[in-house]
Design a protein around this motif. Structure first.
Motif, mmCIF file in Angstrom:
data_model
loop_
_atom_site.group_PDB
_atom_site.id
_atom_site.type_symbol
_atom_site.label_atom_id
_atom_site.label_comp_id
_atom_site.label_asym_id
_atom_site.label_seq_id
_atom_site.Cartn_x
_atom_site.Cartn_y
_atom_site.Cartn_z
ATOM 1 N N LYS A 29 -11.296 -4.190 11.778
ATOM 2 C CA LYS A 29 -11.660 -5.528 11.302
ATOM 3 C C LYS A 29 -11.868 -5.546 9.793
ATOM 4 C CE LYS A 29 -14.379 -6.121 15.508
ATOM 5 N NZ LYS A 29 -15.768 -5.894 15.946
ATOM 6 N N ARG A 30 -12.154 -6.749 9.263
ATOM 7 C CA ARG A 30 -12.588 -6.850 7.876
ATOM 8 C C ARG A 30 -13.875 -6.050 7.735
ATOM 9 N NH1 ARG A 30 -10.820 -11.798 5.223
ATOM 10 N NH2 ARG A 30 -12.798 -12.053 4.176
ATOM 11 N N GLY A 31 -14.000 -5.340 6.611
ATOM 12 C CA GLY A 31 -15.159 -4.465 6.457
ATOM 13 C C GLY A 31 -16.381 -5.226 6.007
ATOM 14 N N GLN A 32 -16.920 -6.053 6.892
ATOM 15 C CA GLN A 32 -18.114 -6.809 6.520
ATOM 16 C C GLN A 32 -19.331 -6.236 7.227
ATOM 17 O OE1 GLN A 32 -16.670 -10.807 7.426
ATOM 18 N NE2 GLN A 32 -16.560 -11.208 5.236
ATOM 19 N N LEU A 82 -5.483 -1.989 14.280
ATOM 20 C CA LEU A 82 -4.860 -2.901 13.318
ATOM 21 C C LEU A 82 -4.655 -2.291 11.923
ATOM 22 C CD1 LEU A 82 -3.688 -5.600 12.520
ATOM 23 C CD2 LEU A 82 -5.996 -6.488 12.224
ATOM 24 N N ILE A 83 -5.706 -1.680 11.369
ATOM 25 C CA ILE A 83 -5.584 -1.178 9.998
ATOM 26 C C ILE A 83 -4.576 -0.028 9.917
ATOM 27 C CG2 ILE A 83 -6.868 -0.041 8.119
ATOM 28 C CD1 ILE A 83 -9.232 -1.842 8.817
ATOM 29 N N CYS A 87 -17.077 -0.727 2.332
ATOM 30 C CA CYS A 87 -16.917 0.061 3.556
ATOM 31 C C CYS A 87 -17.701 1.370 3.519
ATOM 32 C CB CYS A 87 -15.447 0.336 3.845
ATOM 33 S SG CYS A 87 -14.601 -1.138 4.417
ATOM 34 N N PHE A 128 -8.397 -8.877 2.940
ATOM 35 C CA PHE A 128 -9.723 -8.323 2.639
ATOM 36 C C PHE A 128 -9.605 -7.027 1.835
ATOM 37 C CE2 PHE A 128 -13.467 -5.725 3.514
ATOM 38 C CZ PHE A 128 -14.492 -6.622 3.307
ATOM 39 N N TYR A 129 -8.649 -6.190 2.194
ATOM 40 C CA TYR A 129 -8.570 -4.854 1.608
ATOM 41 C C TYR A 129 -7.623 -4.811 0.403
ATOM 42 C CZ TYR A 129 -11.000 -3.278 5.796
ATOM 43 O OH TYR A 129 -11.915 -3.098 6.788
ATOM 44 N N GLY A 179 -6.625 -12.103 7.743
ATOM 45 C CA GLY A 179 -7.961 -11.849 7.210
ATOM 46 C C GLY A 179 -8.120 -10.401 6.784
ATOM 47 N N VAL A 180 -7.593 -9.502 7.590
ATOM 48 C CA VAL A 180 -7.711 -8.075 7.266
ATOM 49 C C VAL A 180 -6.810 -7.722 6.076
ATOM 50 C CG1 VAL A 180 -7.195 -5.753 8.121
ATOM 51 C CG2 VAL A 180 -8.484 -7.352 9.545
ATOM 52 N N SER A 229 -14.627 -1.509 9.901
ATOM 53 C CA SER A 229 -13.312 -1.114 9.409
ATOM 54 C C SER A 229 -12.613 -0.165 10.385
ATOM 55 C CB SER A 229 -13.451 -0.473 8.035
ATOM 56 O OG SER A 229 -12.196 -0.244 7.460
#
Lengths: 600, 159
Positions: free
Chosen positions: A296-299, B28-29, A283, B67-68, B63-64, A292
């Motif tokens: 979302k996923r940090g891609q 979301l996060i 990230c 991921f973290y 997924g989130v 992020s």
């Protein structure tokens, strides 16, 4: 209202871990008990730098620098020093280094040669009090740009200063600002990248904790220059104190009309929201960071389009690092020419470094660009402890490289470090001595990047574990003759074919150690020998019969019962077949009788 | 909210927080951070709850979460020990610290002691490199670790 005595207690992360908060509470208690509340002011500041000596505390006006203060010392300090005017000698730090820090702090800010620019306020003001920041010329630069300069003039001033991104890659900041300013669109964002994920780096943390308003002011000036009305600060969740202080700072700035609607009644509006990271190294890459913040996923995603054109929520977005924003107000107040007078032609200004590892003075330092590594490590850092030999310095974290002794006189700037196969990076500088194994270090970084790979593109996801497998094999003494060539081939592929900076730079630690310490790799492969005695598969433990006194401590401590002997009847013996080489016996032996030898 | 959740004050608290965050962009996060703060970890039913409340597909939420590194899907022990495996700690012997903790607690990284008192995890860097090697127990940082100091610190948390 000035007081007779100012007590500055460091509230940086390292000092807080050494319980500087308890010291502060004890000092305050004693001050109250002695009725000095009206005469003495106690301030908790940001990081002062010499973390190794914490908790540290400076008392003005005499500039006494106290180190390793404990709550039990509070009464003595208050009675002897504050009441009777006699500094407590046994707690004073009386070295040339201490005098330098003290003298520096007495100087008027913005002195031509002064080194602390970004950290000027760190350790000097109370980061939770906006008025102290304002008293130190805080928000003056913002006032200046909003009332005297057009956005274009601000962009031009930053461009003229030659400031380059302090996150590591060194992209010219002014040019980035211009891209965003020129990008079409009515909604734009300014993002502060505080995802300091490099292990061994704590510059951004110290600045956010020690002088949060400087970052907020820098962002607000940037917003004015590029035409943004919203900003985000993305901070690692591992930095709770930075998050707390940023919350206090943004609230205070809003309360004073320095953030929010109609700032300083000029009609310009800008507000900042804090976002917490969630522990993903990738990230720090700007497109991953954007993902992020969007939740979302940090891609990462391919560029172009660059964030300057299409970034956060698909809008033009300016992303700069914490330290970059920390420079802005100084450039506005003192001018681009002043900034250019510090540092080198191609890399003007200063750089903050987090110095750690095998060096006497660990901590936070700020030096002009162009300072040599030798000056940094031996001049400021005080050299290597325990009389050991310097081996290498690692800069740039998992994306960087190891620089050996013969290049210690290299001036630190973006280009020269890159030429050596390392990078400036965000400023983590880790010193290594003869007891560190370079193969092990390369393996350490690859373990890191392989596990932090987001898994999206094949070269990074598959290539890094393949490289790691080879390194693990070499550490075990099972390396093959063509392994080094294979490593280099893989490294090149991963560098060239990966989608983002993580993969593109991840092979650097391997390539730079191969470049400068190839013979260590070869020793591991050909002779099964680790000269630093770090790779456990390649060493054995041995009890020197001459030194052993038969005290029985090693036998009792051994977790696998590999040591035999009778108390009082030396020598004891280690069964090498059973020994797991954990090193416990060596730690407990009171006679230093246990040695580590080559296995072969 | 189903019947069980309505009765659960933790879910009521989470619902209140989601109401506050619903209007921000990309919530979301932030919501997951709050959820972990309330529950201590993020079990499947919390993922489902968040997905429904924020009208985000469950697959995206999961997924989130996965991921973290910061989000946990398993309950933690009473105290969480985070050994720093950053570079400065590595060169100053962090692997020894892990080894000593393994001997003292009988668990490896990612595991929880049988009595539920300690969970052992690793972090990349806590930014206290000047004190390396370091570990964090809950929010407290302990630096300049050696066997003796580790034993002493653990004893404090065993009381």
């Amino acid at each position: 209202m000035p007081k007779r005595i100012d007590v500055l207690i460091c509230g940086g992360a390292a000092c807080l871990s050494s319980h500087s908060d308890e010291v502060r509470a004890a000092i305050v208690r004693e001050i109250e008990a002695h009725g000095l509340g009206k005469e003495v002011r106690v301030v908790e500041t940001g990081c002062m730098g010499p973390c190794e000596l914490g908790p540290v505390m400076v008392v003005y006006p005499d500039g006494a620098f106290y180190i390793r203060v404990s709550p039990q010392d509070a009464r003595e300090i208050v009675e002897e020093h504050f009441l009777k005017g006699r500094p407590v000698q046994r707690l004073l730090w009386e070295t040339p280094e201490a005098r330098r820090i003290i003298e520096e702090r007495k100087q008027v800010p913005f002195f031509a040669k002064q080194k602390k620019v970004v950290l000027a306020n760190c350790g000097l003001i109370d980061p939770e009090n906006i008025e102290e920041y304002i008293a130190a010329d805080g928000y003056t630069a913002l006032g200046k740009v909003l009332t005297e300069m057009s956005p274009q003039e601000v962009v031009e001033e930053i461009a003229a200063s030659g400031l380059r991104g302090r996150g590591g890659a060194g992209f010219p900041t002014g040019r980035k600002w211009k891209f965003v300013a020129d990008a079409p669109g009515s909604v734009k964002y300014v993002v502060c990248n505080g995802d300091e994920g490099d292990p061994g780096a704590f510059m951004d943390r110290s600045l956010l904790e020690g002088d949060p308003h400087a970052v907020i002011e820098g962002m607000t000036i940037a917003a004015y220059a590029v035409g943004a009305s919203r900003g985000y600060i993305y901070v690692r969740a591992e930095y709770p104190l930075a998050i707390k202080r940023l919350k206090i700072a943004t609230t205070a700035a809003r309360g004073m009309g320095l953030l929010g609607e109609d700032i300083l009644e000029t009609g310009f509006s800008f507000d900042i929201e804090l976002r917490m990271g969630a522990g993903a190294f990738v990230c720090g890459e700007e497109t991953a960071l954007i993902a992020s913040i969007e939740g979302k996923r940090g891609q990462p995603r391919p560029r172009p389009p660059y964030p300057a054109v299409q970034g956060l929520f698909e809008r033009p977005t300016l992303i700069n690092n914490v330290e970059t924003f920390g420079n802005i107000r100084h450039i506005i107040l003192n001018g681009a020419d002043w900034f250019r007078s510090i540092g080198t032609e191609a890399s003007p200004g200063t750089k903050v470094f987090a110095l750690s590892g095998k060096v006497i003075n660990t901590g936070l330092v700020e030096v002009p660009m162009g300072t040599t590594l030798r000056e940094l490590i031996f001049g400021i850092g005080g050299g290597i402890p325990d009389g050991k030999e310097f081996k290498a310095v690692q800069t740039g974290g998992p994306s960087g490289g190891c620089i050996p002794a013969e290049h210690l006189d290299t001036p630190i700037d973006y280009e020269s470090l890159q030429a050596l196969g390392a990078i400036m990076g965000s400023g983590g500088v880790i010193v290594m001595d003869e007891d560190n194994c370079m193969v092990n270090l390369a393996r350490f970084f690859l373990e890191f990047t392989a596990s932090e790979s987001c898994g999206q593109c094949v070269p990074c996801r598959v290539g890094l574990p393949a490289m790691l497998e080879i390194l693990e094999r070499i550490s075990r003494g099972a390396g093959r003759p063509d392994d080094l060539d294979r490593l280099e081939q893989l490294a090149e592929t991963v560098q060239r074919a990966s989608l983002c900076g993580l993969g593109q730079t991840a092979p650097n630690p391997v390539l730079s150690t191969l470049r400068y310490f190839r013979e260590e790799y070869e020793e591991h492969i050909r002779e099964g020998r680790c000269r630093a005695k770090v790779c456990t598969a390649l060493v054995r433990y041995w009890i020197d019969p001459e030194a052993c006194r038969g005290c029985d401590q090693c036998r009792r401590a051994c977790p696998v019962e590999a040591i035999s002997g009778t108390p009082g009847k030396p020598p004891y013996v280690i069964d090498e077949g059973m020994c797991v080489r954990c090193g416990t016996c060596r730690e407990v032996c009171p006679f230093s009788a246990i040695e580590i030898l080559d296995r072969r | 909210m189903d019947a069980v959740q309505i009765d659960n004050p933790k879910f009521r608290e989470l619902e209140r927080i989601i109401g506050k965050y619903r209007t921000i962009d990309g919530p979301l996060i932030e919501v997951l951070h709050k959820a972990q703060g309330i529950f201590g970890y993020i079990p499947p039913e919390v993922e489902r709850f968040v997905a429904k409340e924020l009208k985000i597909p469950l697959s995206t939420v999961h997924g989130v979460v996965t991921f973290y590194n910061f989000f946990r899907t398993q309950p933690q022990g009473k105290h969480v020990i985070n050994v720093c495996l950053g570079t400065a700690c590595h060169v100053k012997g962090a692997s020894r610290v892990v080894e000593i903790l393994r001997e003292e607690l009988g668990i490896g990284i990612g595991e929880t002691t049988k009595d539920g008192r300690f969970t052992l995890t690793a972090v990349r860097c806590v930014g206290a490199c000047g004190l390396a090697p370091v570990m964090m127990i809950d929010d407290e940082v302990y630096g300049r670790l050696d066997r003796e100091k580790i034993k002493k610190v653990l004893a404090e948390y065993r009381e």
